[in-house]
Design an enzyme around this catalytic site. Structure first.
Site, PDB file in Angstrom:
ATOM      1  N   LYS A  89       0.807  -1.217   0.000  1.00 27.85           N
ATOM      2  CA  LYS A  89       0.000   0.000   0.000  1.00 27.85           C
ATOM      3  C   LYS A  89       0.847   1.277   0.000  1.00 27.85           C
ATOM      4  O   LYS A  89       0.445   2.296  -0.538  1.00 27.85           O
ATOM      5  CB  LYS A  89      -0.927   0.017   1.227  1.00 27.85           C
ATOM      6  CG  LYS A  89      -1.938  -1.122   1.280  1.00 27.85           C
ATOM      7  CD  LYS A  89      -3.163  -0.788   0.486  1.00 27.85           C
ATOM      8  CE  LYS A  89      -4.173  -1.913   0.328  1.00 27.85           C
ATOM      9  NZ  LYS A  89      -4.260  -2.946   1.327  1.00 27.85           N
ATOM     10  N   GLU A 111     -10.132   5.536   2.881  1.00 31.51           N
ATOM     11  CA  GLU A 111     -10.892   4.444   3.479  1.00 31.51           C
ATOM     12  C   GLU A 111      -9.890   3.354   3.833  1.00 31.51           C
ATOM     13  O   GLU A 111      -8.804   3.311   3.271  1.00 31.51           O
ATOM     14  CB  GLU A 111     -11.919   3.895   2.482  1.00 31.51           C
ATOM     15  CG  GLU A 111     -11.382   2.846   1.482  1.00 31.51           C
ATOM     16  CD  GLU A 111     -10.300   3.359   0.529  1.00 31.51           C
ATOM     17  OE1 GLU A 111     -10.262   4.577   0.271  1.00 31.51           O
ATOM     18  OE2 GLU A 111      -9.484   2.544   0.055  1.00 31.51           O
ATOM     19  N   SER A 377       2.036  -9.782  -0.519  1.00 32.07           N
ATOM     20  CA  SER A 377       1.615  -8.377  -0.439  1.00 32.07           C
ATOM     21  C   SER A 377       1.850  -7.714   0.913  1.00 32.07           C
ATOM     22  O   SER A 377       2.019  -6.505   0.982  1.00 32.07           O
ATOM     23  CB  SER A 377       0.139  -8.247  -0.825  1.00 32.07           C
ATOM     24  OG  SER A 377      -0.673  -9.109  -0.049  1.00 32.07           O
TER      25      SER A 377
END
Ligand SMILES: *Cc1c(COP(=O)(O)O)cnc(C)c1O
Length: 393
Positions: A89, A111, A377
């Site tokens: 991210k 969000e 990830s």
């Protein structure tokens, strides 16, 4: 077949910008400027420096020898878990905060589901000295407590959301409502390849650093800059889009996207959008969406907060429909088992989301000399409580 977005924001029949009029000026401003910003030398230099010195890139491409032995192929892990804040991210939030600064925005909203995007956004806002408001469903606030604490420590305001099943979809609705009420000074840092055009394309470009590095690293390790297969989990689809990006036009590379099946596809507790969804509109984009016969969104379910979403990004709807990527799924139990397996075989505790991609290793027949990359990830720190609950004595 073309897998790049067209000028109108479509991948095949999916995408576009289905937004209320109030948001048009904001989204249009971004659409007119994003490519010019992303492609400028000045942005590229700053983005590259922050990715290396702040986020810790390039992330390693690790040869997992015991996993390879178990699955009968050469398995490499792309270690996004080793980035600053612990997941891919951060690539996107660093990029978007630099875009927001160039557009003169002073207020950032986001969000979050698992809290990884919230933490990554709060992190870059702290560094940039910008106000940060993060919307998060109450269910997720409870199951991802360490990330909520981090966001607060970083100076973000965390707003709990009580609508729907109080997870990612509901947090996104609330963030969009905020955006509509503050359309001029706010930049909405969307956390995946979802939302109205140009977000899916912008986020995919920012995450494409993952496959850009893979090419260099594979060439060095295997003598070839592409693998036989790439596996990634899909919530909205940003880590998958980044891991697939530079291989989309190389047909020898098989692409596998893994969705969360929750308690099982047909249990009513699932988030496997490509199996259960039909075309519809969610959060500004036309895409595959879990919905009932009246077009009402079905509440999704997954043990992993980051995959608990009833849609997927429009690029993935197109990859699924065109057959360029093969979509698989893993249940909660399969993901838990894969997380414990990776921990014991390789000494790496993965995020629950990433564990879904690992669980698919056993579902794909590989040739013994094939090179397979699993995009790891994120790391599992945030999921420890869940892991402890399911640990066998
Ligand atoms: C958020 C998250 C995901 C899911 O989001 P995508 O946009 O599908 O990548 C997957 N893994 C981790 C570790 C996450 O934090």
């Amino acid at each position: 077949m073309n897998f790049s977005v067209n000028e109108k924001g479509y991948y095949g029949p999916y995408g576009g910008a289905w937004i209320p009029e109030m948001l048009y000026p904001n989204v249009e401003e971004l659409r007119r400027n994003y490519l010019q910003i992303l492609e400028s030398d000045e942005f590229r230099r700053e983005f590259k420096n922050l990715l290396s010195d702040y986020a810790g890139r390039p992330t390693p491409l690790y040869y997992a020898s015991r996993l390879s032995e178990k699955y009968g192929a050469h398995v490499y892990l792309k270690r996004e878990d080793l980035t600053h804040t612990g997941a891919h991210k951060i690539n996107n939030t660093i990029g978007q905060i630099l875009v927001a600064r160039r557009l003169g925005k002073r207020r950032i909203i986001a969000e979050t589901g698992a809290g990884q995007h919230g933490v990554a956004t709060a992190t870059v806002c702290a560094r940039e000295g910008l106000e940060c408001i993060v919307y998060m469903g109450e269910t997720d606030v409870k199951r991802q407590a360490p990330n909520v604490a981090k966001m607060k420590m970083l100076g973000a305001k965390v707003v709990e959301v009580y609508s729907g099943n109080k997870t990612l979809k509901d947090a996104t609705n609330e963030a969009i409502r905020d955006w509509i009420n503050h359309p001029v000074e706010t930049h909405y840092i969307i956390g995946s390849v979802v939302g109205p055009h140009p977000y899916p394309d912008m986020v995919a470009r920012l995450q494409s650093v993952i496959s850009e590095e893979m090419k260099v690293q594979l060439l060095e390790k295997t003598g070839r800059d592409f693998p036989d297969a790439v596996l990634a989990c899909v919530g909205g689809g940003s880590n998958a889009a980044g891991a697939f990006y530079h291989y989309l036009d190389i047909p020898q590379v098989r692409l596998f996207a893994v969705e969360a099946a929750g308690e099982g596809i047909n249990t009513g507790h699932s988030a496997a959008t490509t199996v259960l969804g039909k075309p519809g509109i969610i959060h500004g984009s036309r895409t595959l969406l879990m919905q009932d016969t009246d077009g009402q969104i079905t509440e999704p379910y997954s043990i992993s907060a980051g995959l608990d979403y009833p849609g997927i990004g429009p690029i993935h709807s197109w990859l699924a429909e065109s057959g360029r990527a093969k979509f698989l799924w893993a249940t909660d139990d399969e993901a838990l088992q894969a997380a414990f397996e990776l921990t014991r075989l390789e000494g790496i505790i993965p995020a629950l989301e990433s564990a879904h991609a690992l669980a698919a290793l056993g579902k794909i027949p590989f040739g013994p000399n094939e090179t397979v990359v699993v995009n790891l990830s994120g790391r599992g720190d945030k999921d420890l409580e869940t892991y402890i609950k399911h640990m066998k004595p």
